[in-house]
Scaffold this motif. Sequence first.
Motif, PDB file in Angstrom:
ATOM      1  N   PHE A   1     -20.188  17.273 -72.810  1.00 41.24           N
ATOM      2  CA  PHE A   1     -21.310  17.454 -71.998  1.00 41.24           C
ATOM      3  C   PHE A   1     -22.153  16.259 -71.764  1.00 41.24           C
ATOM      4  O   PHE A   1     -22.448  15.642 -70.707  1.00 41.24           O
ATOM      5  N   ASP A   2     -22.574  15.710 -73.033  1.00 41.98           N
ATOM      6  CA  ASP A   2     -23.342  14.560 -73.212  1.00 41.98           C
ATOM      7  C   ASP A   2     -22.620  13.243 -72.862  1.00 41.98           C
ATOM      8  O   ASP A   2     -23.493  12.439 -71.942  1.00 41.98           O
ATOM      9  N   ILE A   3     -21.439  13.088 -72.815  1.00 49.92           N
ATOM     10  CA  ILE A   3     -20.588  11.874 -72.063  1.00 49.92           C
ATOM     11  C   ILE A   3     -20.695  12.182 -70.607  1.00 49.92           C
ATOM     12  O   ILE A   3     -21.067  11.151 -69.682  1.00 49.92           O
ATOM     13  N   ALA A   4     -20.646  13.421 -69.958  1.00 48.60           N
ATOM     14  CA  ALA A   4     -20.699  13.634 -68.650  1.00 48.60           C
ATOM     15  C   ALA A   4     -22.069  13.306 -68.002  1.00 48.60           C
ATOM     16  O   ALA A   4     -22.117  12.551 -67.047  1.00 48.60           O
ATOM     17  N   CYS A   5     -22.915  13.679 -68.939  1.00 48.16           N
ATOM     18  CA  CYS A   5     -24.512  13.246 -68.401  1.00 48.16           C
ATOM     19  C   CYS A   5     -24.545  11.850 -68.186  1.00 48.16           C
ATOM     20  O   CYS A   5     -25.143  11.293 -67.296  1.00 48.16           O
ATOM     21  N   ARG A   6     -24.110  11.140 -69.265  1.00 47.92           N
ATOM     22  CA  ARG A   6     -24.166   9.531 -69.291  1.00 47.92           C
ATOM     23  C   ARG A   6     -23.607   8.994 -68.053  1.00 47.92           C
ATOM     24  O   ARG A   6     -24.123   7.949 -67.613  1.00 47.92           O
ATOM     25  N   ARG A   7     -22.188   9.289 -67.940  1.00 49.05           N
ATOM     26  CA  ARG A   7     -21.612   8.685 -66.937  1.00 49.05           C
ATOM     27  C   ARG A   7     -22.156   9.209 -65.427  1.00 49.05           C
ATOM     28  O   ARG A   7     -21.954   8.139 -64.516  1.00 49.05           O
ATOM     29  N   ILE A   8     -22.543  10.455 -65.431  1.00 50.06           N
ATOM     30  CA  ILE A   8     -23.003  10.710 -63.957  1.00 50.06           C
ATOM     31  C   ILE A   8     -24.425   9.939 -63.641  1.00 50.06           C
ATOM     32  O   ILE A   8     -24.628   9.868 -62.571  1.00 50.06           O
ATOM     33  N   GLU A   9     -25.213   9.924 -64.655  1.00 43.88           N
ATOM     34  CA  GLU A   9     -26.296   9.449 -64.764  1.00 43.88           C
ATOM     35  C   GLU A   9     -26.300   7.746 -64.182  1.00 43.88           C
ATOM     36  O   GLU A   9     -26.934   7.251 -63.629  1.00 43.88           O
ATOM     37  N   GLN A  10     -25.260   7.240 -64.791  1.00 41.12           N
ATOM     38  CA  GLN A  10     -25.112   5.866 -64.349  1.00 41.12           C
ATOM     39  C   GLN A  10     -24.474   5.678 -62.897  1.00 41.12           C
ATOM     40  O   GLN A  10     -24.988   4.550 -62.197  1.00 41.12           O
ATOM     41  N   ALA A  11     -23.607   6.617 -62.568  1.00 45.12           N
ATOM     42  CA  ALA A  11     -23.143   6.723 -61.254  1.00 45.12           C
ATOM     43  C   ALA A  11     -24.547   6.826 -60.284  1.00 45.12           C
ATOM     44  O   ALA A  11     -24.520   6.185 -59.240  1.00 45.12           O
ATOM     45  N   ALA A  12     -25.367   7.799 -60.424  1.00 43.62           N
ATOM     46  CA  ALA A  12     -26.526   8.269 -59.897  1.00 43.62           C
ATOM     47  C   ALA A  12     -27.340   6.795 -59.588  1.00 43.62           C
ATOM     48  O   ALA A  12     -27.888   6.651 -58.591  1.00 43.62           O
ATOM     49  N   ASN A  13     -27.550   6.277 -60.767  1.00 47.59           N
ATOM     50  CA  ASN A  13     -28.502   4.772 -60.722  1.00 47.59           C
ATOM     51  C   ASN A  13     -27.962   3.909 -59.957  1.00 47.59           C
ATOM     52  O   ASN A  13     -28.668   3.311 -59.253  1.00 47.59           O
ATOM     53  N   GLN A  14     -26.653   3.795 -59.736  1.00 41.05           N
ATOM     54  CA  GLN A  14     -25.896   2.838 -59.042  1.00 41.05           C
ATOM     55  C   GLN A  14     -26.028   3.388 -57.419  1.00 41.05           C
ATOM     56  O   GLN A  14     -25.688   2.461 -56.520  1.00 41.05           O
ATOM     57  N   GLY A  15     -26.229   4.481 -57.265  1.00 41.22           N
ATOM     58  CA  GLY A  15     -26.161   4.987 -55.823  1.00 41.22           C
ATOM     59  C   GLY A  15     -24.819   5.124 -55.242  1.00 41.22           C
ATOM     60  O   GLY A  15     -23.857   5.023 -55.959  1.00 41.22           O
ATOM     61  N   GLN A  16     -24.847   5.639 -54.075  1.00 38.46           N
ATOM     62  CA  GLN A  16     -23.657   5.529 -53.169  1.00 38.46           C
ATOM     63  C   GLN A  16     -22.871   4.360 -53.007  1.00 38.46           C
ATOM     64  O   GLN A  16     -23.184   3.494 -52.142  1.00 38.46           O
ATOM     65  N   LEU A  17     -21.963   3.825 -54.063  1.00 41.39           N
ATOM     66  CA  LEU A  17     -21.517   2.513 -53.842  1.00 41.39           C
ATOM     67  C   LEU A  17     -20.888   2.177 -52.657  1.00 41.39           C
ATOM     68  O   LEU A  17     -20.835   1.110 -51.963  1.00 41.39           O
ATOM     69  N   PHE A  18     -19.907   3.242 -52.191  1.00 40.57           N
ATOM     70  CA  PHE A  18     -18.888   3.136 -51.174  1.00 40.57           C
ATOM     71  C   PHE A  18     -18.244   3.990 -50.774  1.00 40.57           C
ATOM     72  O   PHE A  18     -18.596   5.146 -51.124  1.00 40.57           O
ATOM     73  N   GLN A  19     -17.607   3.971 -49.420  1.00 41.34           N
ATOM     74  CA  GLN A  19     -16.931   5.178 -49.083  1.00 41.34           C
ATOM     75  C   GLN A  19     -15.346   4.942 -49.221  1.00 41.34           C
ATOM     76  O   GLN A  19     -14.874   4.000 -48.379  1.00 41.34           O
ATOM     77  N   PRO A  20     -14.593   5.260 -50.226  1.00 42.51           N
ATOM     78  CA  PRO A  20     -13.480   4.786 -50.538  1.00 42.51           C
ATOM     79  C   PRO A  20     -12.469   5.011 -49.454  1.00 42.51           C
ATOM     80  O   PRO A  20     -12.346   6.176 -48.738  1.00 42.51           O
ATOM     81  N   ALA A  21     -11.553   3.996 -49.183  1.00 39.27           N
ATOM     82  CA  ALA A  21     -10.338   4.374 -48.047  1.00 39.27           C
ATOM     83  C   ALA A  21      -9.616   5.135 -48.544  1.00 39.27           C
ATOM     84  O   ALA A  21      -9.414   5.349 -49.859  1.00 39.27           O
ATOM     85  N   GLN A  22      -9.009   6.111 -47.686  1.00 38.98           N
ATOM     86  CA  GLN A  22      -8.166   7.160 -48.063  1.00 38.98           C
ATOM     87  C   GLN A  22      -6.957   6.730 -48.538  1.00 38.98           C
ATOM     88  O   GLN A  22      -6.207   5.516 -47.979  1.00 38.98           O
ATOM     89  N   PRO A  23      -6.335   6.847 -50.010  1.00 35.95           N
ATOM     90  CA  PRO A  23      -5.376   6.386 -50.528  1.00 35.95           C
ATOM     91  C   PRO A  23      -4.062   6.625 -49.586  1.00 35.95           C
ATOM     92  O   PRO A  23      -3.990   7.851 -48.899  1.00 35.95           O
ATOM     93  N   LYS A  24      -2.913   6.144 -49.767  1.00 37.98           N
ATOM     94  CA  LYS A  24      -1.790   6.374 -48.672  1.00 37.98           C
ATOM     95  C   LYS A  24      -1.042   7.708 -49.284  1.00 37.98           C
ATOM     96  O   LYS A  24      -0.892   7.969 -50.465  1.00 37.98           O
TER      97      LYS A  24
END
Length: 217
Positions: A185-208
């Motif tokens: 849970f603590d690892i998930a909190c840390r990873r998701i907080e980092q992602a939130a701080n970076q914001g919506q980075l991109f709209q990934p292209a659909q993989p084939k």
Amino acid sequence: MRVVRIGDATLYLGDCMEILPTLPKMDAVITDPPYGIKANKQTLGKGKKAFERGGDWDDMVPDLALCIAAAPLCCFWGGNYFTDQLPPTNDWLVWHKLNDGRSFSECEMAWTNFGRQTRHLQHHWGGEEKSHPTQKPLQVMHWCIQQAGAAHAILDPFMGSGTTGVAAVQLGRKFIGVERDPGYFDIACRRIEQAANQGQLFQPAQPKAEQMGLIDA
């Protein structure tokens, strides 16, 4: 129970069987539940690189009924282990690992009811830190969320180290995650907080993706 809110993500430390009935209806459940195959007792690798899968997280087969009721769209990795709980489907997601036989399996399968027919993603794990023994690559979870279409609120009842949540945040989706192990849970909190701080980075292209025939569970 502990609740952590990070932007549009709400994370619960606790048993999802107790927490799920208290949550609002979501658009999609996208998760990798324990399969009950005792994977936690296995050892990966050889010699010094051996990786012990400790804990009790895969001792029991979870009841998916509450997960199914939580959203109209569902994606269960390892759905082939839940044939007594999930109806037949032709909507499998198949991740081909491109690992040249150096793992326990060349592919993994997710049961879905997305109505898109079976899809196939080729992706080799590389260069990504692994914080949980059964963690999925971030690109694979991006792909799962994209396959769910216009699902803007994502639920992962077996959150683990939070990869589904990271993918949801990066794709601009709302997210609820539940994890019973305090360390993960603590690892998930840390990873998701980092992602939130970076914001919506991109709209990934659909993989084939390739349409495939019906795959037996």
